[in-house]
Design an enzyme around this catalytic site. Sequence first.
Site, PDB file in Angstrom:
ATOM      1  N   SER A  69       0.845  -1.181   0.000  1.00  0.00           N
ATOM      2  CA  SER A  69       0.000   0.000   0.000  1.00  0.00           C
ATOM      3  C   SER A  69       0.885   1.238   0.000  1.00  0.00           C
ATOM      4  CB  SER A  69      -0.882   0.011   1.261  1.00  0.00           C
ATOM      5  OG  SER A  69      -1.522   1.259   1.437  1.00  0.00           O
ATOM      6  N   TYR A 121      -1.789   0.051  10.910  1.00  0.00           N
ATOM      7  CA  TYR A 121      -1.872  -0.368   9.507  1.00  0.00           C
ATOM      8  C   TYR A 121      -0.620   0.063   8.748  1.00  0.00           C
ATOM      9  CZ  TYR A 121      -3.409  -0.792   4.676  1.00  0.00           C
ATOM     10  OH  TYR A 121      -3.489  -1.111   3.351  1.00  0.00           O
TER      11      TYR A 121
END
Length: 257
Positions: free
Chosen positions: A143, A156
């Site tokens: 990501s 995250y």
Amino acid sequence: MRPDHPIALITGASSGFGEATARLLAAQGCHLALGARRVEKVRALAEELAARHGVRTFAGALDTRVTASVDRFVAEAAEALGGLHVVVANAGLARGTDRMDSVLEEDWQAMLHTNVEGVIRTLKATLPHVRKSGWGHYFTVGSTAGHWVYEGGGAYCASKHALKALTRTLRLELCGEPIRITEVDPGMAVTEFSLVRLRDTEKADSVYKGVEPLDANDVAECIRWSLTLPDHVNIDQIIVKCRDQASHNGTKIHRRA
């Protein structure tokens, strides 16, 4: 060295990037080992792709948080299909947007168990089979959160930074072997990601309001394209964002009225 019909193992293949990648690779002639926790969905996908494209498929239950599950799935897939060449370590998730002083233990543990430990298990279990095949390509799906940080995303972002470290370490360790390593790091993309993270359909939809985001096929195409390049070409990293997202952390996004 490259087989005519590579055997590709995809984790988290029941939806999103995993499902889209399975569809593109099947159309390319790859045989597929598809694993996910939602076993009924992944088996239905495997049957559909086998019938449509004439490729061999294997599908089964796979929970990358559990070592025994990973080891069993990989062993059964390699035996059923005759080996492994391509591994797409796609299984991952985000949960919550809490700041560090209030993040729930169950949320940060789920992200670290899946996004980091799950990939380690996948790499360790598949490497002997890929090496034995004599040709291979690994993909990790990270990501833009692995390149930047933002408030409410500490756990995250930490998991995706760790995934980047794992991928780059593997690149160093396999240098000299006929195995390529590619990290694909998407920005805003419409999948189940926001719904899983926010646990609210309205809030999830608002993330993409006024934006033309990536979809799962856009990210899967990055994987398909990298795989088709000549063997001496290694795409180390792809950062892919929609045109409306200029920054990694979402601070610069164009939204239409």
